[in-house]
Scaffold this active site. Structure first.
Site, PDB file in Angstrom:
ATOM      1  CE1 TYR A 103       9.383   7.501   9.447  1.00  0.00           C
ATOM      2  CE2 TYR A 103       9.422  10.151   9.347  1.00  0.00           C
ATOM      3  CZ  TYR A 103       9.055   8.762   8.756  1.00  0.00           C
ATOM      4  OH  TYR A 103       8.697   8.864   7.445  1.00  0.00           O
ATOM      5  CB  ILE A 151       3.486  11.489   1.062  1.00  0.00           C
ATOM      6  CG1 ILE A 151       4.839  11.975   0.577  1.00  0.00           C
ATOM      7  CG2 ILE A 151       2.924  10.810  -0.391  1.00  0.00           C
ATOM      8  CD1 ILE A 151       4.884  13.109  -0.447  1.00  0.00           C
ATOM      9  CG  ASP A 164       9.685  -7.941  10.657  1.00  0.00           C
ATOM     10  OD1 ASP A 164      10.427  -6.891   9.977  1.00  0.00           O
ATOM     11  OD2 ASP A 164       9.198  -7.895  11.548  1.00  0.00           O
ATOM     12  CB  VAL A 165      12.442  -4.931   6.135  1.00  0.00           C
ATOM     13  CG1 VAL A 165      11.868  -5.099   4.798  1.00  0.00           C
ATOM     14  CG2 VAL A 165      12.104  -3.736   7.115  1.00  0.00           C
ATOM     15  NE  ARG A 184      -0.771  -0.941   4.797  1.00  0.00           N
ATOM     16  CZ  ARG A 184      -0.155  -0.092   5.936  1.00  0.00           C
ATOM     17  NH1 ARG A 184      -0.096   1.140   5.710  1.00  0.00           N
ATOM     18  NH2 ARG A 184       0.316  -0.762   6.858  1.00  0.00           N
ATOM     19  CB  SER A 234      11.266  11.216   6.226  1.00  0.00           C
ATOM     20  OG  SER A 234      10.576  12.227   6.437  1.00  0.00           O
TER      21      SER A 234
END
Ligand code: NAP
Length: 245
Positions: free
Chosen positions: A153, A186, A61-62, A13, A140
């Protein structure tokens, strides 16, 4: 000619999905990494297959190194090559540092930054051997600017930038190009959870006066995967409507 193969992590997604669709439209066979088996996965896979390319969906799962090893092994067994890796899988667990739990700091670093290492480490040898490859890491703008409530993050996304530039220097002589894309604000599930007032406030500070779309990001990834970007490595390209200048 053999179709090129692109592996996109967390591609069921949002931004990952649009990248997968954009590259499929460009004629790449798609290796779609996912963590959760759900309707989004089935829909994305079907949409890609409708574009007359192959789509191999591989669970993993990374943040788990062995999962990444298995993902890459499965893709090589099936497609024989990986030409483009897009490290897109990412999560947020926002909270002011005062109240942030240690686990929430670690989890975000483990998925976003360690996950980028895990997948890249397993793919890189194939690219070095082929003397060709593109690695595109989704960072980001907050990895550059910082953001209150996102120490975990922002640290993970800043780490991705350092990782990108260092690896770009290590592998440029073998024609493996490594770049990062830094999206701004985004429209995806990740930002849907924000309160409307906060979204309006953020949007006010975007010179282009709108939130970005996943396709805005996918367009830049497509460019970085293509021959048109063959003299670009170690760069961070902001896709943010001018938010950060
Ligand atoms: P999203 O809609 O929440 O999608 C994230 C995707 O990553 C999902 O498919 C999710 O799968 C997958 N994922 C999460 N953890 C994973 C793991 N451990 N292993 C494998 N897959 C995992 O988010 P998005 O907005 O499209 O974000 C995509 C990337 O862009 C992220 O790296 C994000 O940090 C970055 N980004 C987004 C924005 C924005 O404004 N949206 C801005 C800057 C950067 P599940 O279904 O299993 O959760």
């Amino acid at each position: 000619m053999e179709k090129k193969v692109a592996l996109i992590t967390g591609a069921t997604r949002g931004i990952g999905k649009q990248i997968a669709i954009k590259l499929a439209k460009g004629g790449y066979n798609i290796a779609l990494n996912y963590r959760t088996e759900n309707e989004d996965l089935n829909l994305t896979k079907a949409q890609i297959e409708d574009l007359n390319v192959k789509c191999l969906a591989v669970k993993g799962d990374v943040s788990n190194f062995e999962d990444c090893e298995n993902v890459v092994k499965t893709i090589i067994e099936d497609f024989g090559q990986i030409d483009v890796l897009v490290n897109n899988a990412g999560i947020t667990k926002d909270m002011l540092l005062m109240r942030m739990k240690k686990e929430d700091f670690e989890q975000v670093i483990n998925v976003n930054l360690v996950g980028t290492f895990n997948m890249t480490k397993n793919v890189i040898n194939y690219m070095l051997k082929a003397r060709s490859g593109r690695i595109i890491n989704i960072s980001s703008v907050v990895g550059i600017s910082g953001n209150a409530g996102q120490t975990n993050y922002a640290a993970s996304k800043a780490g991705i930038i350092g990782f990108t530039k260092s690896l770009a220097k290590e592998v440029a002589s073998r024609n493996v190009l490594v770049n990062a894309v830094a999206p701004g604000f985004i429209q995806t599930n990740m930002t849907d959870v924000l309160k409307d007032e906060l979204k309006e406030e953020i949007a006010k500070n975007i010179p282009l006066n709108r939130m970005g779309t996943a396709e805005d990001v996918a367009n830049v990834v497509k460019f970085l995967a293509s021959e048109d970007s063959s003299y670009i490595t170690g760069q961070v390209i902001n896709v943010d409507g001018g938010m950060l200048m």
